[in-house]
Every structure is written in C-alpha cells, then in structure tokens.
Write an enzyme that holds these catalytic residues in place. Structure first.
Site, PDB file in Angstrom:
ATOM      1  N   ASP A 331      38.698   7.104   9.384  1.00 20.78           N
ATOM      2  CA  ASP A 331      37.300   7.301   9.735  1.00 20.78           C
ATOM      3  C   ASP A 331      36.491   6.161   9.093  1.00 20.78           C
ATOM      4  OD1 ASP A 331      34.889   8.284  10.682  1.00 20.78           O
ATOM      5  OD2 ASP A 331      35.362  10.360  10.218  1.00 20.78           O
ATOM      6  N   GLU A 536      26.585  15.119  11.376  1.00 22.49           N
ATOM      7  CA  GLU A 536      27.415  15.075  10.171  1.00 22.49           C
ATOM      8  C   GLU A 536      26.723  15.740   8.978  1.00 22.49           C
ATOM      9  OE1 GLU A 536      30.005  11.606   9.750  1.00 22.49           O
ATOM     10  OE2 GLU A 536      29.153  10.778  11.580  1.00 22.49           O
TER      11      GLU A 536
HETATM   12  C1  BGC Z   1      32.576  10.110  12.122  1.00 20.44           C
HETATM   13  C2  BGC Z   1      33.543   9.920  13.257  1.00 20.44           C
HETATM   14  C3  BGC Z   1      33.113   8.790  14.116  1.00 20.44           C
HETATM   15  C4  BGC Z   1      32.932   7.542  13.289  1.00 20.44           C
HETATM   16  C5  BGC Z   1      32.462   6.347  14.078  1.00 20.44           C
HETATM   17  C6  BGC Z   1      32.291   8.827  11.408  1.00 20.44           C
HETATM   18  O1  BGC Z   1      31.254   8.998  10.505  1.00 20.44           O
HETATM   19  O2  BGC Z   1      33.111  11.042  11.198  1.00 20.44           O
HETATM   20  O3  BGC Z   1      33.643  11.114  13.991  1.00 20.44           O
HETATM   21  O4  BGC Z   1      34.048   8.582  15.127  1.00 20.44           O
HETATM   22  O5  BGC Z   1      31.970   7.797  12.289  1.00 20.44           O
HETATM   23  O6  BGC Z   1      31.144   6.434  14.430  1.00 20.44           O
HETATM   24  C1  BGC Z   2      27.141   5.127  11.634  1.00 18.46           C
HETATM   25  C2  BGC Z   2      27.946   6.240  12.200  1.00 18.46           C
HETATM   26  C3  BGC Z   2      28.885   6.706  11.178  1.00 18.46           C
HETATM   27  C4  BGC Z   2      28.181   7.020   9.877  1.00 18.46           C
HETATM   28  C5  BGC Z   2      29.181   7.360   8.835  1.00 18.46           C
HETATM   29  C6  BGC Z   2      26.465   5.557  10.359  1.00 18.46           C
HETATM   30  O1  BGC Z   2      25.725   4.519   9.828  1.00 18.46           O
HETATM   31  O2  BGC Z   2      26.190   4.729  12.560  1.00 18.46           O
HETATM   32  O3  BGC Z   2      28.671   5.830  13.315  1.00 18.46           O
HETATM   33  O4  BGC Z   2      29.508   7.840  11.674  1.00 18.46           O
HETATM   34  O5  BGC Z   2      27.403   5.953   9.445  1.00 18.46           O
HETATM   35  O6  BGC Z   2      28.592   7.705   7.621  1.00 18.46           O
END
Ligand code: BGC
Ligand code: BGC
Length: 652
Positions: A331, A536
């Site tokens: 991830d 998230e």
């Molecule tokens: C998320 C994933 C996602 C990745 C890319 C992460 O923070 O947990 O689900 O695919 O970011 O954006």
């Molecule tokens: C990104 C997301 C990612 C996340 C993880 C963001 O800055 O845009 O894609 O999932 O950070 O913490």
C-alpha cells in the site's frame, strides 16, 4: 572497378541487414512465444538496476521522462485526486500517459510501465466519469424476479423468495469501469476492496461489500468484470486479462483490514487463525480462481505483526498455499509504516517487506531511497537474488498477460466512454437495487411509500438533497471527496423534480425552519441527510452520529409533515432516537452520480428490493456486533429490507 564494387557493397549490406535482424529478434518481444518463455528471455537480459526499477511504483506528480529512464521505473500511480489537470479530459490523460510510456519504451530493453489508479466506484478521480454506488451499496443489491402468472400468490413470492443476490450487476459495473479507465489510457485499477468490515466505526466500511464473507465472495464478480472471464482450461491461478478493453484488477487489502479493533484504520486485527481464514481469507480464494492480477497488502497488523512484514501470510499462504501467481503490491508508503513512527528505520522496512514477499512497492515519492536501499540489501546478500527474481517474474507476467508489450500506448478512440449514457443507466440501476427500506409507515397499514407523483405541494429538505459531492462520498474527484458540483451527475433533488407530475409544486429548503414547515400545508416531505464525505482514517468514528443539521432537520420536518428520510451514509449510523418521528426510512448508502435511481424507487417506478449487507446497531456500545454473534440484538438485522411492489406490478 565500379562494376565490381556494386556486388561487394550489396553483400556488405546484406550481411549488415542479416546481422541487425538477428540482433533485433528478441524472444520476449515475440507475442507468439509463451509468456513463461518471454519472461525468461527478458529476465536474463536485465541488470539488477533494471530489475529493481520494475519493483518500484512512483506517484504521477513526481514522474518525468528523465526519472522513468534513469531509474527504469516499472510503474506509476495516481493517488486519490492526483490528476494531470483539474477537470482533465480523456485526451489530457492519454497525452500524459503516452509521454510517460514513451520514456519507458525508449530504455535499453523497452519494458513498458504499468499505470495504476483507484477506480473503486467507477473511474472516480476523473471528471465526469460515471460514479457507481460505493461497495456497501452494491452489497445490498438483489435481483427481483417478478412472476406474472401466479396472481395473488405472486405478491408474497415477489417479496420473499424471488429476491436473490445479483453478482451479475457488479460484473457489468466492472466491465463499464474498465472501459472508462481504459479511456484515459490506464490498464490497471486498484479494485476490488474485498475487506470484510466487522465494525462500522472503521472509516473504510463503505469500501467493504458486507460484514458477511459470503456476500463479499459473491461480489468478487467485479474481477471478471474488470479483467474479463477466465477461459476454460486456462492455467490455474494465473493472472488473466482478456483484452484492450479490460484492466488488471487488485484485490485489497490482504488480509484482515476490516477486522481491526474498534474499527481503527490501519490498526491491529486480533483474531485467531480460524477466524482469519474463515472470515477474511475466503474472498482471496475466489479472487485467485477468477484470475486476479494483483493483490495489495494491508496497512493493518494481524495479532501485532504488520501485514507488510508478514512472510507467513504473504509468501506462505497467498503465494505458496493459495498458489497466487500475479504480483503483490504494497500500500501507499505501506512499508514505511512497518515502523512507528513511519520511516524510522527504512532499511528495516525494505528488508522486512521484500523478504515477506512483496513484489512491487508503492513508494510513492522517495524512489531514490527505496531503490538505493534495496540495491544495497541485495549487494550485501541480505536479500537473495532469488527473491528479486520472483518479484520481477511476477510483475512481468502481469505485463505480458495484459498485452502491455504489444499495446503499451493508450487508445485515444475510447475517449467517449467516460460517463457515457449506457454507463449512467447501469449506475442508476445499481442505485435502485442498493436502496434498503427500513421503515414504511407508522403502522403497517399506512405505508408512505411509494410516494404519489401528483400532490399539491411537497417539501424536499436536507444537506444531502442537492449535493453531488455528498451523494458520491469519499474517493470522488478528491481523495476525501468534496461538496457540491464536483462532477457531472443528477442530484436527488433534480431527480425528484423530473419524476413528479408537472403540476406538483416542489419546495426545496436545505435547512427549513419550523415556520416554513408548518405554514405550507405540504402533502409530504422528503428529508435527505447523512454523513459528509470522508476516506480512510479521516472517516474513523467512535460515535457514528450524523452531524447537525441532520438530526434537527429530521425533527423539524418529520415532527410536522409526513416524511420519508433518505439517509446518505457509508455505514449504519445512530438512527434509533429519530426513528419514531419518521414515517419512512431509506438507507441509500453512497449512491454516486446517478441520483435518479433514488427517485425511481421512492415514486414506485421500481420496487424496493435491497437487503442490509450489515447489521444495524441500536447504540454504538453494542459494537462490534455481526450476524451470527452470540448476543445479537440489532435495531435491524443483517439481511433486513422491506419491499414495495413496483407501480407496474401494483396496476397488474
Ligand atoms: C489506500 C489504498 C489505495 C492507495 C492508493 C492507500 O492509502 O489504502 O486502498 O489503493 O492508497 O491510492
Ligand atoms: C493519497 C491517497 C493515499 C493516501 C494515503 C493521499 O495523499 O492521495 O491516494 O491513499 O495519501 O495516506
């Protein structure tokens, strides 16, 4: 003299030509060769730097032709909301990706990069793409089959027996999403999320189809939708992508992401192996059988061990026991987060994750550190070359299967797939089927729904009634989602206006006061409230209340007028205190861009068929509480959902 020179020159040319064509025949470039033969041929030509480059995924924002070439970068991603320009068109995307890809193709071996993006409810980063309901809504969908020949009996059958799960719908959504993703030149989607959310306090609960692993397993039909159907006799456990209109999929987040304590994001899942394998693992088995190309590792831990460092599960279980042959991706900064604080010991992070069996790392910014550290670890023999070769073999396998070597560049002719009418109709169908009717009438012989289209004056109220951003939720245009007209679509208010009889006077007030409600003699009211968008960790909630003015709008309106509340939320929320005042309640989840689907069902053009994919709690103190638990005392049980007959059936 001149006469003799010509044949000599001819011979020299011939020899040169023969020599160059000889050098130019490279087995790995020959699509007639078997994938394994091509992989082997390519790998024996690769240097360590080229191999480690393949394992590196960087963010679009820090990619450039120079960087891609100098570091032999194997993959690029768009993080949430990372776009080439605000409201970028398909053409803008295609141009960006073409430039990146051409840089990769200009390297010594010309290995194409694979571009990945979170297309988790349609191609959600892209302006005017079709936005489908988030997974929780799809988990509620059922197929209603009407029987016409049984007369009176058919009513019962309609409501009970004939409503079945409908994974075919999800598959069609996958195929439509693949087309829209390809329209922007992208061959890889970080979907489906097959988390089994066991606690709605988790901020990602809406990315989970259900608390029930059986529903999640059925919904892995998104994979053949995205990738195409694995043909009979195809090599078992091998990744599969059918063609240029399909994309590689990614089952995530391996494993136990939905089982963390109190639903805290990226936290610790404390369960025994029996529960891990019985609840969180099954959908991975379905995914592999359906040819999923990649698996993403979870930020979370299992019994205190970070999944990004869990060799037993990533290599031992996923690769060896289940036989997964695609690649495993980390991830976003997932390896950094092996330590607390993140990045505290990056060398350890790289060592532990690659040793655990991760093949590609979503770095995504500090690629010199990742590449430098991994190179040192290999040179010092801390990480064996065998492990690097396994990783690269898997990555190349997916690239060959995807047809990236033959078709590395975007197909500009797909531009008109973005947000096309047919896809919006499909999303609208999904919205209709995702709605769950929780209450209909203060007593069962006074149902409020379906609503009459013809009425003197009706009230539409609430923060979520006229807001595309709110009805789409997180992971829409921006990572965290947004408010208002962030992209194209139909708000629920627009949909109501175009559904009611032209003679019906629709009054809209986002936050009506008691005076407005009481002095207008409304025939009925539709109140649309819920959660604001989140993604998230930002969505973690210990109280699960809907913020003001949601509750006060419910009280003000429903206290004075017969009302249906349409709840827009990523999960069950606290609703019991307001239930008595409501005449009807509909859980609409996060329906996406096609609000018309809500009106279709409210006004009876279609019946309610959705069933709760989650247990609806009375109070948060009961959590976690899932179907099958010993003490199970829900407000509405898993699988609950009242039905209404479609208007057509009523007339029959
Ligand atoms: C998320 C994933 C996602 C990745 C890319 C992460 O923070 O947990 O689900 O695919 O970011 O954006
Ligand atoms: C990104 C997301 C990612 C996340 C993880 C963001 O800055 O845009 O894609 O999932 O950070 O913490």
């Amino acid at each position: 003299m001149a006469a003799r020179r010509i044949p000599m020159l001819g011979l020299v040319f011939l020899l040169c030509w023969a020599a160059t064509t000889q050098a130019e025949y490279m087995k790995y470039k020959d699509p007639k060769q078997a994938v394994n033969v091509r992989i082997k041929d390519l790998m024996k030509r690769m240097t360590l730097a080229e191999k480690i480059g393949q394992m590196t995924q960087i963010e679009r924002a820090n990619a450039s032709s120079r960087v891609l070439k100098d570091y032999f970068i194997g993959s690029i991603l768009s993080g949430g909301g990372s776009v080439p320009a605000p409201q970028a068109s398909a053409k803008d995307w295609v141009e960006m990706i073409t430039t990146f890809q051409k840089a990769c193709l200009s390297t010594r071996l010309g290995i194409p990069m694979i571009y990945g993006i979170d297309a988790v409810h349609g191609h959600n980063n892209v302006y005017n793409a079709t936005i489908f309901p988030h997974n929780i809504g799809l988990g509620a969908t059922r197929q209603a089959q009407t029987i016409t020949s049984l007369g009176f009996l058919s009513l019962t059958l309609y409501s009970e027996i004939m409503i079945r799960r409908d994974p075919g719908l999800v598959k069609r959504i996958g195929a439509a999403t693949a087309l829209e993703v390809r329209a922007t030149g992208i061959p890889y989607a970080f979907a489906p999320c097959i988390a089994v959310c066991r606690d709605p306090r988790w901020g990602r609960c809406y990315e989970s189809y259900s608390e029930d692993h059986g529903v999640v397993q059925a919904m892995t039909e998104l994979i053949p939708g995205l990738q195409g159907d694995v043909p009979p006799n195809y090599a078992k456990d091998f990744p599969y992508v059918a063609g240029k209109n399909n994309v590689a999929a990614c089952s995530k987040h391996f494993v136990g992401d939905g089982g963390t304590q109190k639903g805290i994001d990226e936290n610790n899942t404390i369960i025994d192996a029996h529960e891990l394998l019985g609840i969180h693992m099954p959908a991975y088995i379905d995914s592999i059988a359906k040819g999923v190309s990649t698996v993403m590792v979870s930020y979370s831990s299992w019994n205190g061990v970070k999944m990004h460092a869990n060799r037993r599960l990533v290599t031992g279980h996923l690769k060896k026991k289940l036989g997964f042959k695609g690649f495993v991706i980390s991830d976003w900064q997932g390896i950094d987060r092996i330590t607390t604080p993140p990045g505290a010991n990056y060398t350890y992070s790289v060592q532990a994750s690659i040793t655990a069996g991760l093949d590609m790392v979503m770095v995504p910014y500090d690629y010199p550190a990742f590449i430098g550290t991994l190179t040192n670890l290999v040179n010092q023999k801390v990480i064996p070359m065998k492990r690097i070769n396994d990783a690269v073999r898997r990555i190349l396998r997916v690239k060959f299967v995807l047809g990236l070597f033959e078709n590395p560049l975007p197909d500009p002719s797909l531009g008109d797939q973005i947000g096309k009418q047919e896809h919006r109709e499909l999303a609208r169908e999904a919205v209709r089927k995702s709605l769950v009717l929780l209450k209909n009438g203060k007593s069962s012989n006074e149902p409020l729904l379906p609503l009459p289209k013809k009425a003197d004056k009706i009230l539409v109220a609430g923060s979520h009634a006229d807001n595309i951003g709110y009805q789409c939720g997180g992971w829409t245009i921006e990572w965290q989602g947004g408010s208002g007209n962030i992209t194209g679509g139909t708000t629920i208010l627009d949909a109501i206006r175009s559904t009611v009889d032209p003679a019906t006077n629709v009054v809209f007030s986002e936050k009506p006061d008691a005076d407005l409600v009481q002095s207008n003699h409304f025939s009925y009211a539709i109140v649309v409230v819920g959660e604001p968008p989140y993604a998230e960790t930002a969505g973690d909630s210990l109280n699960l209340t809907i913020p003001e003015p949601g509750p006060s709008t419910i009280q003000t309106v429903c206290g004075a007028v017969r009302c249906v509340v349409v709840l827009i939320s990523g999960r069950p929320v606290v609703i019991q205190p307001y239930l008595p005042v409501m005449d009807a309640l509909v859980a609409a989840w996060l329906p996406g861009s096609e609000g018309q689907g809500v009106a279709d069902v409210l006004f009876g053009d279609f019946g309610f068929t959705g069933k709760l994919p989650r247990t609806w709690f009375k109070s948060v103190e009961q959590l976690p509480m899932n179907v099958g638990d010993k003490s199970y005392d829900p407000l509405f049980p898993f699988g609950f959902g009242l039905t209404t007959k479609p208007a057509a059936a009523v007339q029959n």
